[in-house]
Each structure stands twice: as structure tokens, then as C-alpha cells.
Design a protein around this motif. Sequence first.
Motif: not given
Length: 744
Positions: A388-395, A590-595
Motif C-alpha cells: 500500500a502507499y504510505p500514509k502521509v501526515r503534514l505537521i 515518502c516512497g521509502r516507507a512501507g515497501r
Amino acid sequence: MFAQVVLPLSRFQTFTYKVPAQLSGSLRPGSFVNVPFRNRAATGVVAEIAPSTDYKGALKAISAVRDDLAPLPAELWTTLEWISDYYMTPLGLVLKVALPLGFANPAPGRKQVRAKITAAGSTALDGWNRRAPAPKSLLSILAARQTPCPVTELVRLVPSARTALRHLSGLGLVELSEEPLPTDPLGPVSTPQTATVILTAEQSVALEALRRGRKADRFAPFLLRGVTSSGKTEVYFQAARETLAAGKSVLVLVPEIALTPQVAARFRGAFGEAVALWHSHLSRAEKAWTWRQLQQGRIRVVVGARSAVFAPLENLGLIIVDEEQEASYKQEDRAPRYHARDVALVRGREAGSVVVLASATPAVETYFNGLTDRYRTLQLTQRYGGAAYPKVRLIDLRLERQRTDNYQLILTQPLIDGIAQRLERKEQVILLQNRRGFAPVCACNDCDFVAECPNCSVPLTYHKRANELRCHYCGYRAPGLDSCPDCGSPYIFVLGVGTQQVEEVVQGLFPAARTRRMDADTTRSRHAHRQILEQFEAGEFDILIGTQMIAKGLDFERVTLVGVVNADTGLAFPDFRAGERTFQLVYQVCGRAGRRKDRPGEAIIQTNHPEDMAIKAAARLDAHRFYNQVLAERRELAYPPFTRQMRLLLQGADRDEVWKRAQELRRRLIPTLPGISLLGPASAPFERLRGRWRFHLLLRSDREHDPGGSRLRWLIRDRIPQQWLEGSLKGVRILLDMDPVSLL
Ligand SMILES: [Zn+2]
Ligand SMILES: [Zn+2]
């Protein structure tokens, strides 16, 4: 017959020689010849052959054809001529870059003796009935290998191997060969593997398109756009396999070998010694050896960085430009200031081959060319293996700072919680901060003082461990400050955050976690990159902290959290590509997460500008929105791809002289031609660098009226004396940069 010969000199000039009758049949453009030049012998390359000449002086004759050097492939020669014309650089200088050894004889390098079993050896092994254990073990080891084995390796496995090998070689059972020690960032060549891979439907469609392109036997440019982790490599890798099977050769360009070890390892693993690696860390002897192997047709796949685009591969069927958006494809420091992606396209056109530009986040120009059908776009929209795509959060950093009343805040609570959670689950974390050192600015609290480099107009970066101030442009170093040199105040503070400081904060918060830092300071030695990455992959540490070099095509299964400490570091640069670079970096990291499917990933992006279009689009992984909006802006402001730019940069030690020369250039270029506008002169954003003052002018030509840029080049040739562009005049140098990627 007469020949125009190019010598490796910085002049827009070829030299005319007579062609002796016995050589007239064996010469063509691209042939290497020996000629007399200023009372000595020199090697040059034939540019042109003609039955007559206008030259009136006495002519000397070509002394010999270098029969140890095959002529350059015709398409490569045409490409080099294109570079000379397009980037306005003397052909002699282009040749110096394309033939990295000039024409010099290479220095002898380290040699390695390797052993290989002969057919007689294999037969002897089958019926072996003698008692001697060493020869038998040696023969069995060698029989299991398909490639020659270094003797140094055998010595470790078999006692008294050297004596036994000499004996076996005397009997003709083993063949010993001496070759220059190849340098290999990947270690020894492994035995070729033939794994069968099942392609997804999207991958099969893309591969089929490339296959048809190859079979058509003419220039076919493609943009292979795939989201991170969609298996782009798999597609062009299979295409390479088929191209080789069809008897053609393959060129693979990667931004930097050390940063893309997986691509190189893939090719090496599959095609073994038919693959050569070409990169800047090769020694002269290794380059010479590789180049000779190429010339002799022993190598059919080249994987390499920028200058590999000049590899003299014959019968080129496929060119791949991986991560085509990378700025490292542009040579900026010296002429010709070429872009390897653009050169690859010209070479592909001349060779009639398939060219694949691959990226998750293509350059805006490339995206536009795909949109307007100059390249055919192939899309991979699904992550490979169903991840799945990673979930991205902006802080929002500003809000977090207000809320916590901490204006030095580096890691916000959501990011800290995220790291803690991963450490508990024994998963891994990547933290990106695109600035090395401890803090990029060191200033006085009581006056205007900011520590600046004495040679460059940039602030010095504070490096805490060494307690030093350093310039990242010229290498200047000074001890850290205890008090302000201007007003004497002891209140010196540092501003901004570098990787060192992030590391310190992380270690303070998580003393038990194992962390490593990867930036230009920790990767100076030759294998440092690879070592850090291998240790990370093996789970030897938990948190990898680094600059943009950690954002490239790395693939780590256990990484489930990526944190961007400050996404804004690139936005402040006075460059119209700042937003594009920020988008690409944030999207890629961001694409490095959850492969993996069973380990969903998360990305947490801290920013002061959550409303910025580039950051917002990257966080939503919404490439379409980003490209559409950027293209609209660029059209409005007449930036590339809607115009073509030529930067004229003037540099010199004397500020007044540089300024005067810049003014004079303007006077000569005005009036320009219809469709061409001139900006400047103005001081460059870094007005002084390495002790030289810098001013620039920018010529812009409308793509509609001047599609190939020939009018722009004509204007410069017509108005500016050639010798100004070749050397320096009164200490001022004029550098031409066609299609600049940076205007700093
Ligand atoms: Zn002060
Ligand atoms: Zn400096």
C-alpha cells in the motif's frame, strides 16, 4: 585526399592534413590517427575527409592510423559533433570528456592473476586418481565456477595453492591470465543468475511497448513513469535482456553508482562479466582497461554515471536513463556543460535505438515532452507486490512551536511518538534533513554579524563535533567563535538545523537506539555508502539520518517510518526549480516507507509552509496536480520548457573588470533577434564564490520560434568574438551554460 583532424585542444579549430594514398581506404570520421603537430607526434581523431581543401599553406601528412584503437562508432561521432555545436564547446574539449584518458597511454594499474579450468582440466578431474589433494581441490573449485577465479581467493581455500597452480598450468589443465584489477563498488562478480520473474499486467504492457520499439529498429523515446516501488527496474531490466538476446548492446545511466547500488548489482548479477561499470571512482588504469575492453567488443552492457553516455558501444539497441530528473546528469563544473539525459536522446536518435527515461517524478521538461507526445509515456500506477502507499501526515512546525512554546523545536511530538513506536516493534526509521553539518548559520545576538566565508558570499556552517565553521562551497575552515568579532558580545547563536544536530537530538531522546548518519561528511571513503546501506539492510542499526542521498532508489523492507525533519530547506533557493526539487525529494523519500504488503508505511513531514503547493502535492502523492500547476506557472513566466535558456556567467578576481565585461556583453547582444530576450547583467545569487566575483546574463529564446535553439547560438556566435569564449580576457572568464539546471 585531405582530412580534418581534431586534436584534444581547447580551440574551435580542426587541422588539415594530407591523406597518404595507402591510407585513403581505411579512414573515416571517428578514426584515430597519428599526426605531426608542432614538431612532435600527436594522436587525433578524423572529423572529415574531402577531396580538396581551401587551405593554402604547406600541409603535412597523416603518419599512421592507430590500429590499436577502433574508430569511434559513427553514431557516437555524430553525437559528439552535436554536443560541440549545441553546447558551443570546441570539439577538442568534447573529445577530452568523451575519451577520459585523452589520448595518453594509461599508467599501469594493479594486476590480478586469475585461474580458469581448461577442457583438458575438466576431463582430467573426472578421471582423477592421483593422491595429490591440492590439485584436485583446486580443479573442483574451478570446475564449479563459470568465470576465472582470482588466485588470491584460491590461496585462502587451498594450502600451497600457488605451487599447485603452476604445476597444473604447466600440464595445460588450468589457464592463468593476468588482468588489471577491476574496481567494483559491488565486490566480486557473482555467477550469473537466471531468475524467472512474473510481471504484473502493467509491467507486461510497458515491456511489450519497448519490445515493439526495438523491433521497429528506429529511434523510439519513452518516458517510463512509475510510482515508487512499482517495479520500473524490472521492466527495463527485461527489455535489456531481450535487447542483448537480439545481438545488440545496452547502455544504462544511473545518477551515481554508489547511490544506486541495487540497479548496478542487478545487471552485474544477471549478465556477469559482459557488464562494465563506469564511474568517477575508477582509476586511470581501470578506465583504460574498461575502454579497451569496450573497443574490442567484449563488453555489451555498460552501467555508469554521467560520462558513461560516451561509452564506445557498437550496435546500441537500448539506452536507459534511470532517475532521469537527477541534477547530477548535468556537467556543471566545466565545458561542455552537457546534460547526459539530453545527450542520451541524441545518441539514441543517431543509433536508431530505444531510449527509456525512467522516473517516479520526472523533470518538468520531460513530463511536458511526454504530455506533448514527443516521448511515449508508459505508466506503472500500482506498487509491486500489492504494497500500500504510505500514509502521509503534514505537521505544521509553526503551530507546534507555538503550542509547545519551544522555538528551537526540531522533532515534533507526532514524529517522536512515531519513532518510539517503530523502535518498540523492531522496525526501522529514515530521517531526512537536507543539510549537513550542525547548523547552517552562526550569528551574533547583539549586532548584525553573521559568520560568512571570506571567499564566497555564503554563510559558514557550524560543525559541532570539530567545533569548526566550514564553507561547503570552497572548503574554507575556521575555529568556532566564542565571541562576536564585530562587537565582542559573547552571545553567539546558531540558526537552522543540519544532520549532525538531528542526530544529537535523536540520540538524546532515544539513548538506546542505534543511529547512523549518511551525508557528504560521513561518506568520503570509497565504500562508505555501500557499507552504511548494507548495515542498515542487515538491521545493524535502527535509524538512518541523512541528506538527499538517502532518498534515492533504496529498498528496505523493515523501514516503516520516514520522517522529513524540515521540508522547506530547498524552497528558499532563488531558483525557479526550487519547488520542483522539493516536490521530487519529498515524494521520493515518502516512497521509502512501507515497501511490503504486511508492513504498511507512514511518512511524517514537518514544514513551516504546509500550504506550499510543492509540499502539499508531494504529501498527497499527487503528481498530476503538481505538474499541471507548475506547467501553468512556467508558461506564464516564460520558463523552460516553454523557453530555452542560455546563461552567460562571468567570473574574475577583480569585481570592476567582471562588471565592465558583463556590460559590454549586454551592449553587443542588444538588439537581440525576434523571440529572444536578454536579462541582466545581474550579480549571481552567490555573488562571490571561491574568491571570484560572479555576474550573469540570461538569454531566453521562445521554443515556438526557435525550436532547436539554433537562432540563440547564432546570435552568440555573431556578436561575441570567439576568443572571448575560449579563454580568459583581462582575468575575466565567460562561461556558457546551455539549458542550465541551476542559476546559483
Ligand atoms: Zn556582534
Ligand atoms: Zn567559501
